[in-house]
Design a protein around this motif. Structure first.
Motif, PDB file in Angstrom:
ATOM      1  N   HIS A 177       4.366  -4.093 -12.699  1.00 27.69           N
ATOM      2  CA  HIS A 177       4.543  -3.279 -11.497  1.00 27.69           C
ATOM      3  C   HIS A 177       3.204  -2.751 -11.004  1.00 27.69           C
ATOM      4  O   HIS A 177       2.382  -2.265 -11.778  1.00 27.69           O
ATOM      5  CB  HIS A 177       5.470  -2.101 -11.766  1.00 27.69           C
ATOM      6  N   PHE A 178       3.005  -2.819  -9.689  1.00 27.89           N
ATOM      7  CA  PHE A 178       1.842  -2.228  -9.041  1.00 27.89           C
ATOM      8  C   PHE A 178       2.254  -1.760  -7.662  1.00 27.89           C
ATOM      9  O   PHE A 178       3.026  -2.419  -6.966  1.00 27.89           O
ATOM     10  CB  PHE A 178       0.692  -3.228  -8.900  1.00 27.89           C
ATOM     11  N   ASN A 179       1.730  -0.598  -7.259  1.00 26.03           N
ATOM     12  CA  ASN A 179       1.907  -0.150  -5.878  1.00 26.03           C
ATOM     13  C   ASN A 179       0.841   0.883  -5.572  1.00 26.03           C
ATOM     14  O   ASN A 179       0.225   1.457  -6.475  1.00 26.03           O
ATOM     15  CB  ASN A 179       3.307   0.434  -5.659  1.00 26.03           C
TER      16      ASN A 179
ATOM     17  N   PHE B 181      -3.501   6.867  -4.187  1.00 29.41           N
ATOM     18  CA  PHE B 181      -3.392   6.602  -5.620  1.00 29.41           C
ATOM     19  C   PHE B 181      -2.600   5.333  -5.831  1.00 29.41           C
ATOM     20  O   PHE B 181      -1.775   4.938  -4.998  1.00 29.41           O
ATOM     21  CB  PHE B 181      -2.755   7.776  -6.368  1.00 29.41           C
ATOM     22  N   CYS B 182      -2.876   4.678  -6.943  1.00 28.57           N
ATOM     23  CA  CYS B 182      -2.104   3.489  -7.302  1.00 28.57           C
ATOM     24  C   CYS B 182      -1.437   3.728  -8.650  1.00 28.57           C
ATOM     25  O   CYS B 182      -1.937   4.492  -9.480  1.00 28.57           O
ATOM     26  CB  CYS B 182      -2.982   2.239  -7.351  1.00 28.57           C
TER      27      CYS B 182
ATOM     28  N   ARG C  87      -8.426   1.465   0.122  1.00 20.48           N
ATOM     29  CA  ARG C  87      -7.914   0.974   1.404  1.00 20.48           C
ATOM     30  C   ARG C  87      -7.722  -0.536   1.379  1.00 20.48           C
ATOM     31  O   ARG C  87      -6.781  -1.073   1.972  1.00 20.48           O
ATOM     32  CB  ARG C  87      -8.861   1.363   2.536  1.00 20.48           C
ATOM     33  N   LYS C  88      -8.610  -1.209   0.671  1.00 17.03           N
ATOM     34  CA  LYS C  88      -8.481  -2.657   0.540  1.00 17.03           C
ATOM     35  C   LYS C  88      -7.233  -3.008  -0.265  1.00 17.03           C
ATOM     36  O   LYS C  88      -6.499  -3.941   0.063  1.00 17.03           O
ATOM     37  CB  LYS C  88      -9.725  -3.237  -0.122  1.00 17.03           C
TER      38      LYS C  88
ATOM     39  N   LEU D  62      -5.947 -10.591  -6.836  1.00 13.71           N
ATOM     40  CA  LEU D  62      -6.976  -9.821  -6.148  1.00 13.71           C
ATOM     41  C   LEU D  62      -6.814  -8.327  -6.424  1.00 13.71           C
ATOM     42  O   LEU D  62      -7.800  -7.618  -6.674  1.00 13.71           O
ATOM     43  CB  LEU D  62      -6.907 -10.091  -4.643  1.00 13.71           C
ATOM     44  N   LEU D  63      -5.566  -7.848  -6.430  1.00 17.13           N
ATOM     45  CA  LEU D  63      -5.314  -6.431  -6.695  1.00 17.13           C
ATOM     46  C   LEU D  63      -5.727  -6.052  -8.120  1.00 17.13           C
ATOM     47  O   LEU D  63      -6.251  -4.960  -8.346  1.00 17.13           O
ATOM     48  CB  LEU D  63      -3.833  -6.114  -6.465  1.00 17.13           C
TER      49      LEU D  63
END
Length: 302
Positions: free
Chosen positions: A28-30, A102-103, A148-149, A164-165
């Motif tokens: 999971h990523f967000n 934040f991620c 932001r990217k 990429l993330l």
């Protein structure tokens, strides 16, 4: 007991939608903008004192307070904060001017087979650290560009966007590891209560033992003190004041309690039980159990 905040709990608190299928293969990523969350119903923005079941990296603008066991860090302007599932903390904003991004991500998002590293081996996520970093204007701008990217890539259809993330998250992690941590102040008020609560949380979250492959990772008073970033003598004093017992005694009693359950309610052999409870040798477990209960494990099971 201090709560455990899952990914699902986070989305419920943030009144945000959990993306469908995002956890199936990639982990999971967000990523989120702070000013758009946590204020839709009540106006509150603080994150409660809990152990997150995920990692979190925050770029924060605003006055805030980060509380750990016996330490408090006051954030006056911009800061970079790293949170790990291992260490509970409390984040409390001092004003309404909270901005930034934040991620959040799970360990499997940055698993070793994907990025070639073990996340918890990185210095930034080691127990004993207080990973909150005051930022200059230039550092804030550099980090905001990366965040932001990330935000832009999350909305893209690029087939390799999660690769990429991962690289962008690692870039932020390495950026943070080159910074100097912010100074912490000793939090005398309520520190003992926090330390005791966090100790119990760290102790209890290792149980129940549900598989012969599961193994206790925190066994000694020193293990817990290191995780809480305090001296073992300080931890002993807190436990003595709250329970009348030493840290070692409290830990031993909880291990014995679990040993009794496993001996009576499972068909695992005693060697397996010994291993799950953190004993390298069966004889060590047998001696420990007999000292605590006056029975050998075999006698207790029968």
């Amino acid at each position: 007991m201090i709560g455990n905040t899952s990914i699902e709990d986070f989305y419920q608190q943030a009144t945000a939608k959990l993306p469908e299928g995002i956890t199936k293969e990639i982990g999971h990523f967000n990523i989120f903008e702070i000013e758009k969350l946590f204020d839709k119903k009540t106006g509150t923005r603080f994150m409660p004192y809990s152990r997150r079941a995920y990692y979190k990296i925050s770029l924060i603008r605003g006055k805030n307070r980060a509380e750990y066991a016996d330490k408090v860090i006051e954030i006056e302007e911009s800061a970079l904060l790293f949170a790990t599932p291992k260490i509970p903390y409390h984040w409390l904003p001092h004003d309404d001017n909270q901005t930034g991004l934040f991620c959040i991500f799970t360990a499997d998002f940055l698993s070793k087979n994907k990025v070639g590293i073990v996340l918890d081996d990185l210095p930034i996520f080691q127990p004993g650290t207080l990973p909150v970093f005051q930022l200059t204007k230039e550092e804030t701008e550099e980090l905001e560009y990366i965040f932001r990217k990330m935000n832009k890539e999350m909305g893209a259809d690029y087939i390799y966007k999660y690769d990429l993330l991962r690289n962008l998250v690692l870039e932020v992690i390495h950026y943070g590891q080159k910074l100097q941590p912010m100074p912490a102040i000793d939090a005398v008020k309520n520190a003992s209560d926090r330390i005791f609560s966090l100790f119990i949380e760290l102790l209890e979250r290792q149980f129940p033992i549900e598989s012969p492959q599961q193994k206790l990772t925190l066994r000694s008073a020193t293990d817990y003190a290191n995780r809480l970033s305090i001296h073992v003598n300080h931890l002993n004093k807190v436990l003595k004041n709250n329970t009348g017992r030493t840290t070692t005694h409290v830990i031993s009693q909880r291990i014995v309690q679990e040993a009794k359950i496993l001996l009576k309610q499972t068909d695992w052999n005693i060697s397996e039980i010994s291993y799950t409870l953190g004993f390298d040798e069966l004889a060590h477990f047998s001696n420990f159990f007999k000292k605590q209960t006056s029975f050998t494990p075999v006698a207790f099971r029968s």
